[in-house]
Design a protein around this motif. Structure first.
Motif, short mmCIF file in Angstrom:
data_model
loop_
_atom_site.label_atom_id
_atom_site.label_comp_id
_atom_site.label_asym_id
_atom_site.label_seq_id
_atom_site.Cartn_x
_atom_site.Cartn_y
_atom_site.Cartn_z
N ARG A 29 42.05 7.31 22.27
CA ARG A 29 41.10 8.27 22.84
C ARG A 29 40.18 7.51 23.76
NH1 ARG A 29 43.38 8.70 17.71
NH2 ARG A 29 44.27 10.77 17.65
N PRO A 87 28.90 12.13 27.72
CA PRO A 87 30.16 11.49 27.34
C PRO A 87 31.28 12.53 27.26
CG PRO A 87 28.80 11.82 25.40
CD PRO A 87 27.97 12.26 26.58
N SER A 111 39.52 1.81 12.31
CA SER A 111 39.41 2.17 13.72
C SER A 111 39.11 0.92 14.53
CB SER A 111 38.34 3.24 13.94
OG SER A 111 37.05 2.70 13.85
N VAL A 120 37.91 -0.29 18.60
CA VAL A 120 37.37 0.16 19.87
C VAL A 120 37.37 -0.98 20.88
CG1 VAL A 120 35.31 1.02 21.08
CG2 VAL A 120 35.89 1.92 18.83
N LYS A 140 35.64 -1.80 24.31
CA LYS A 140 34.62 -1.40 25.30
C LYS A 140 34.78 -2.27 26.53
CE LYS A 140 30.27 -0.50 24.18
NZ LYS A 140 28.95 -0.59 23.45
N GLY A 141 34.70 -1.67 27.68
CA GLY A 141 34.82 -2.47 28.88
C GLY A 141 34.71 -1.62 30.13
N ALA A 149 36.92 7.32 26.05
CA ALA A 149 35.60 7.91 26.28
C ALA A 149 35.07 7.43 27.61
CB ALA A 149 34.63 7.53 25.16
N GLU A 155 39.34 4.15 21.87
CA GLU A 155 39.35 4.06 20.40
C GLU A 155 40.73 4.41 19.89
OE1 GLU A 155 38.60 5.95 16.26
OE2 GLU A 155 39.61 6.75 18.01
N VAL A 191 35.65 12.67 26.03
CA VAL A 191 36.68 11.89 25.35
C VAL A 191 37.99 12.66 25.38
CG1 VAL A 191 35.84 12.73 23.12
CG2 VAL A 191 37.30 10.72 23.17
N PRO A 204 32.40 2.31 33.23
CA PRO A 204 32.29 1.92 31.82
C PRO A 204 33.09 2.90 30.95
CG PRO A 204 30.25 2.96 32.54
CD PRO A 204 31.13 2.84 33.76
N VAL A 205 33.93 2.37 30.08
CA VAL A 205 34.77 3.21 29.21
C VAL A 205 34.85 2.58 27.82
CG1 VAL A 205 36.22 4.02 31.14
CG2 VAL A 205 36.91 2.00 29.82
N ALA A 206 35.33 3.38 26.88
CA ALA A 206 35.67 2.87 25.55
C ALA A 206 36.97 3.53 25.13
CB ALA A 206 34.56 3.17 24.55
N ARG A 264 35.02 -5.92 27.40
CA ARG A 264 33.76 -6.62 27.18
C ARG A 264 33.62 -6.92 25.70
NH1 ARG A 264 28.16 -3.42 28.16
NH2 ARG A 264 28.58 -2.88 26.00
N THR A 290 36.28 -4.46 18.96
CA THR A 290 35.75 -4.46 17.60
C THR A 290 36.55 -3.48 16.73
OG1 THR A 290 34.16 -2.77 18.25
CG2 THR A 290 33.40 -5.05 18.27
N VAL A 295 31.89 8.46 30.83
CA VAL A 295 30.63 9.17 31.06
C VAL A 295 30.79 10.00 32.33
CG1 VAL A 295 28.14 8.96 31.43
CG2 VAL A 295 29.32 7.31 29.96
#
Lengths: 136, 136
Positions: free
Chosen positions: A29, A38, A86, A88, A90-91, A31, A73, A40, A69-71, A129, A132, A33
């Protein structure tokens, strides 16, 4: 002793475990902005090293931004046993252009096959970036 | 003829179908904005009418904001048949306080049971701005 998140008490996955989960899955998924809000949605992806690669249609906010910027998951959650994990990434998402030369060719050969039937000519990658994960 | 998204060509679900999916599920992925960056994580939720209700730990960005923009996504995706659906609730999360009186009492009796074992004393609701869904 496993590492735990100080605030939530959840067991943290190390980077290697996160990358293994990412390599074994193909749906996540994403995410983003939009404005200040946000959003998703599910995407098919493949890994290229520690970068997430996916395709998107023309006209998306992602292709307009130089580095959005996105994430991403992914998870595996069992509602019966109430357990799972889960991960994630981020980057920043950026479009893969022909300037990437050989890298683009290699990526085109990856088994990336979006379910949606519409045209998705844009290839993007997430430059990570932070990667996790946690056990639930 | 089903309605289709003009850009992606995907079949759109109507509001009733979206609400049925939301009522039948209890785990979603919540997207929030941290700084300028989107973040997404799994949450347990219950529906109260067309509002999504979930719990969160103290110290989260959501409890700090009066009305935080969020999106909750649920889906059911079959990697083998490459089919499925996803539903997204976009709206503002706000903490449910005792000022809500009877509404809070009713919500406390909902079967909301976060998997994570940490304390999650804050109840939030998503006041929906848009509820959308699509078939993949």
């Amino acid at each position: 002793m496993p590492l735990r998140d100080a605030r939530t008490g959840l067991v943290l996955l190390d980077r290697e475990e996160c990358l293994e989960h990412l390599a074994r899955h193909s749906v996540g998924r994403l995410a983003v902005v939009e404005g200040d809000h946000p959003m998703v949605f599910p995407v098919n992806y493949v890994m290229a090293g520690d970068e997430v690669v996916f395709r998107t249609a023309a006209g998306s906010k992602l292709t307009a931004a130089l580095r959005a910027p996105v994430a991403l998951e992914i998870d595996d959650l069992d509602e019966t046993s109430r357990s799972g994990w889960s991960v994630v990434v981020k980057g920043w998402a950026e479009e893969i252009t022909d300037q990437h030369g050989a890298a683009v060719q290699a990526l085109r050969e990856l088994p990336l096959d979006p379910w949606a039937t519409s045209e998705k000519p844009h290839w993007l990658r997430i430059v990570p970036r932070a990667i996790t994960g946690r056990r639930l």
